[in-house]
Design a protein around this motif. Structure first.
Motif, PDB file in Angstrom:
ATOM      1  N   GLY A  24       0.845  -1.166   0.061  1.00  0.00           N
ATOM      2  CA  GLY A  24       0.005   0.120   0.007  1.00  0.00           C
ATOM      3  C   GLY A  24       0.939   1.337  -0.027  1.00  0.00           C
ATOM      4  O   GLY A  24       2.117   1.311  -0.057  1.00  0.00           O
ATOM      5  N   ASN A  25       0.325   2.134   0.053  1.00  0.00           N
ATOM      6  CA  ASN A  25       1.088   3.750   0.240  1.00  0.00           C
ATOM      7  C   ASN A  25       1.709   3.845   1.227  1.00  0.00           C
ATOM      8  O   ASN A  25       1.273   3.400   2.355  1.00  0.00           O
ATOM      9  CB  ASN A  25       0.014   4.786  -0.026  1.00  0.00           C
ATOM     10  CG  ASN A  25      -0.765   4.835  -1.536  1.00  0.00           C
ATOM     11  OD1 ASN A  25      -0.269   4.391  -2.289  1.00  0.00           O
ATOM     12  ND2 ASN A  25      -2.175   5.473  -1.188  1.00  0.00           N
ATOM     13  N   TYR A  26       2.897   4.512   1.157  1.00  0.00           N
ATOM     14  CA  TYR A  26       3.610   4.925   2.360  1.00  0.00           C
ATOM     15  C   TYR A  26       4.531   6.172   1.875  1.00  0.00           C
ATOM     16  O   TYR A  26       4.847   6.414   0.609  1.00  0.00           O
ATOM     17  CB  TYR A  26       4.560   3.763   2.855  1.00  0.00           C
ATOM     18  CG  TYR A  26       5.612   3.090   1.783  1.00  0.00           C
ATOM     19  CD1 TYR A  26       6.896   3.769   1.807  1.00  0.00           C
ATOM     20  CD2 TYR A  26       5.198   2.235   0.944  1.00  0.00           C
ATOM     21  CE1 TYR A  26       7.897   3.143   0.742  1.00  0.00           C
ATOM     22  CE2 TYR A  26       6.092   1.726  -0.007  1.00  0.00           C
ATOM     23  CZ  TYR A  26       7.387   2.114  -0.061  1.00  0.00           C
ATOM     24  OH  TYR A  26       8.235   1.639  -0.908  1.00  0.00           O
ATOM     25  N   TYR A  27       5.237   6.790   2.877  1.00  0.00           N
ATOM     26  CA  TYR A  27       6.356   7.755   2.793  1.00  0.00           C
ATOM     27  C   TYR A  27       7.609   7.170   3.152  1.00  0.00           C
ATOM     28  O   TYR A  27       7.579   6.550   4.119  1.00  0.00           O
ATOM     29  CB  TYR A  27       5.677   9.080   3.757  1.00  0.00           C
ATOM     30  CG  TYR A  27       4.222   9.634   3.182  1.00  0.00           C
ATOM     31  CD1 TYR A  27       4.424  10.622   2.275  1.00  0.00           C
ATOM     32  CD2 TYR A  27       3.267   9.253   3.720  1.00  0.00           C
ATOM     33  CE1 TYR A  27       3.129  11.309   1.968  1.00  0.00           C
ATOM     34  CE2 TYR A  27       2.365   9.757   3.540  1.00  0.00           C
ATOM     35  CZ  TYR A  27       1.976  10.880   2.497  1.00  0.00           C
ATOM     36  OH  TYR A  27       0.761  11.389   2.241  1.00  0.00           O
ATOM     37  N   SER A  28       8.325   7.739   2.147  1.00  0.00           N
ATOM     38  CA  SER A  28       9.714   7.277   2.515  1.00  0.00           C
ATOM     39  C   SER A  28      10.858   8.398   3.198  1.00  0.00           C
ATOM     40  O   SER A  28      12.091   7.885   3.485  1.00  0.00           O
ATOM     41  CB  SER A  28      10.356   6.862   1.030  1.00  0.00           C
ATOM     42  OG  SER A  28      10.636   8.297   0.367  1.00  0.00           O
ATOM     43  N   ALA A  72      12.099   3.559  -2.476  1.00  0.00           N
ATOM     44  CA  ALA A  72      12.701   4.218  -1.730  1.00  0.00           C
ATOM     45  C   ALA A  72      13.142   5.546  -2.191  1.00  0.00           C
ATOM     46  O   ALA A  72      13.789   5.377  -3.367  1.00  0.00           O
ATOM     47  CB  ALA A  72      14.006   3.632  -0.821  1.00  0.00           C
ATOM     48  N   VAL A  73      13.170   6.769  -1.775  1.00  0.00           N
ATOM     49  CA  VAL A  73      13.423   8.065  -2.285  1.00  0.00           C
ATOM     50  C   VAL A  73      14.107   8.833  -1.553  1.00  0.00           C
ATOM     51  O   VAL A  73      13.668   9.028  -0.082  1.00  0.00           O
ATOM     52  CB  VAL A  73      12.399   8.792  -3.146  1.00  0.00           C
ATOM     53  CG1 VAL A  73      12.858  10.221  -3.510  1.00  0.00           C
ATOM     54  CG2 VAL A  73      11.575   8.037  -4.045  1.00  0.00           C
ATOM     55  N   ASP A  74      15.277   9.452  -1.848  1.00  0.00           N
ATOM     56  CA  ASP A  74      15.920  10.316  -0.792  1.00  0.00           C
ATOM     57  C   ASP A  74      16.565  11.368  -1.569  1.00  0.00           C
ATOM     58  O   ASP A  74      16.687  11.333  -2.617  1.00  0.00           O
ATOM     59  CB  ASP A  74      17.458   9.589  -0.190  1.00  0.00           C
ATOM     60  CG  ASP A  74      17.991  10.166   0.811  1.00  0.00           C
ATOM     61  OD1 ASP A  74      17.423  11.158   1.472  1.00  0.00           O
ATOM     62  OD2 ASP A  74      19.046   9.999   1.012  1.00  0.00           O
ATOM     63  N   SER A  82      20.608  16.255  -7.043  1.00  0.00           N
ATOM     64  CA  SER A  82      19.387  15.420  -7.593  1.00  0.00           C
ATOM     65  C   SER A  82      18.989  14.610  -6.443  1.00  0.00           C
ATOM     66  O   SER A  82      19.386  14.290  -5.380  1.00  0.00           O
ATOM     67  CB  SER A  82      20.002  14.822  -8.906  1.00  0.00           C
ATOM     68  OG  SER A  82      20.760  13.846  -8.323  1.00  0.00           O
ATOM     69  N   THR A  83      17.571  13.818  -6.885  1.00  0.00           N
ATOM     70  CA  THR A  83      17.095  12.707  -6.002  1.00  0.00           C
ATOM     71  C   THR A  83      17.503  11.484  -6.581  1.00  0.00           C
ATOM     72  O   THR A  83      17.699  11.069  -7.458  1.00  0.00           O
ATOM     73  CB  THR A  83      15.849  12.950  -6.183  1.00  0.00           C
ATOM     74  OG1 THR A  83      15.262  14.380  -5.918  1.00  0.00           O
ATOM     75  CG2 THR A  83      15.000  12.213  -5.417  1.00  0.00           C
ATOM     76  N   LEU A  84      17.972  10.621  -5.329  1.00  0.00           N
ATOM     77  CA  LEU A  84      18.143   9.171  -5.529  1.00  0.00           C
ATOM     78  C   LEU A  84      16.884   8.569  -5.270  1.00  0.00           C
ATOM     79  O   LEU A  84      16.293   8.728  -4.520  1.00  0.00           O
ATOM     80  CB  LEU A  84      19.250   8.901  -4.310  1.00  0.00           C
ATOM     81  CG  LEU A  84      20.724   9.661  -4.520  1.00  0.00           C
ATOM     82  CD1 LEU A  84      21.522   9.317  -3.599  1.00  0.00           C
ATOM     83  CD2 LEU A  84      21.037   9.654  -5.871  1.00  0.00           C
ATOM     84  N   SER A  85      16.955   7.215  -6.127  1.00  0.00           N
ATOM     85  CA  SER A  85      15.629   6.537  -5.950  1.00  0.00           C
ATOM     86  C   SER A  85      16.030   4.973  -5.806  1.00  0.00           C
ATOM     87  O   SER A  85      17.054   4.731  -6.921  1.00  0.00           O
ATOM     88  CB  SER A  85      14.662   6.892  -6.871  1.00  0.00           C
ATOM     89  OG  SER A  85      13.848   7.897  -6.907  1.00  0.00           O
TER      90      SER A  85
END
Length: 101
Positions: A24-28, A72-74, A82-85
């Motif tokens: 399901g949905n979650y925040y990283s 996972a996103v940082d 930049s963003t790391l995924s």
């Protein structure tokens, strides 16, 4: 969820199975800025074991729908710009064989 059925025969036992994993949905991150998740992965496998249990094998596949999602996103943009995924694995197939001694 996993469904498996063992089929005994004179040449060994065959075991087809299908499994599903729902996320399901979650925040990283602690800021709750980007919602991730909401996907289902389907896997399948057909196993075999010899009558004496010495030999075994399987043909299998994972992520059969080839669903690709960020898991996972940082945001280290202050350091890297930049963003790391991280993403889940693509569809995979394989064969496993073995012997017990």
């Amino acid at each position: 969820a996993l469904v498996r059925y063992d089929i005994p025969t004179s040449i060994g036992t065959f075991s087809p199975e299908v499994s599903a994993k729902r996320t399901g949905n979650y925040y990283s991150s602690k800021e709750n800025a980007l919602k991730l998740g909401d996907y289902t992965l389907i896997n399948a496998r057909i196993g075999y074991e010899s009558p004496n249990g010495k030999y075994y094998g399987a043909i299998w596949g994972t992520n059969l729908g080839d669903v690709m999602r960020a898991i996972a996103v940082d945001d280290p943009s202050e350091f890297f710009g930049s963003t790391l995924s991280n993403v889940n694995e693509h569809r995979r197939y394989g064969i496993t064989v073995g012997a017990r001694f």
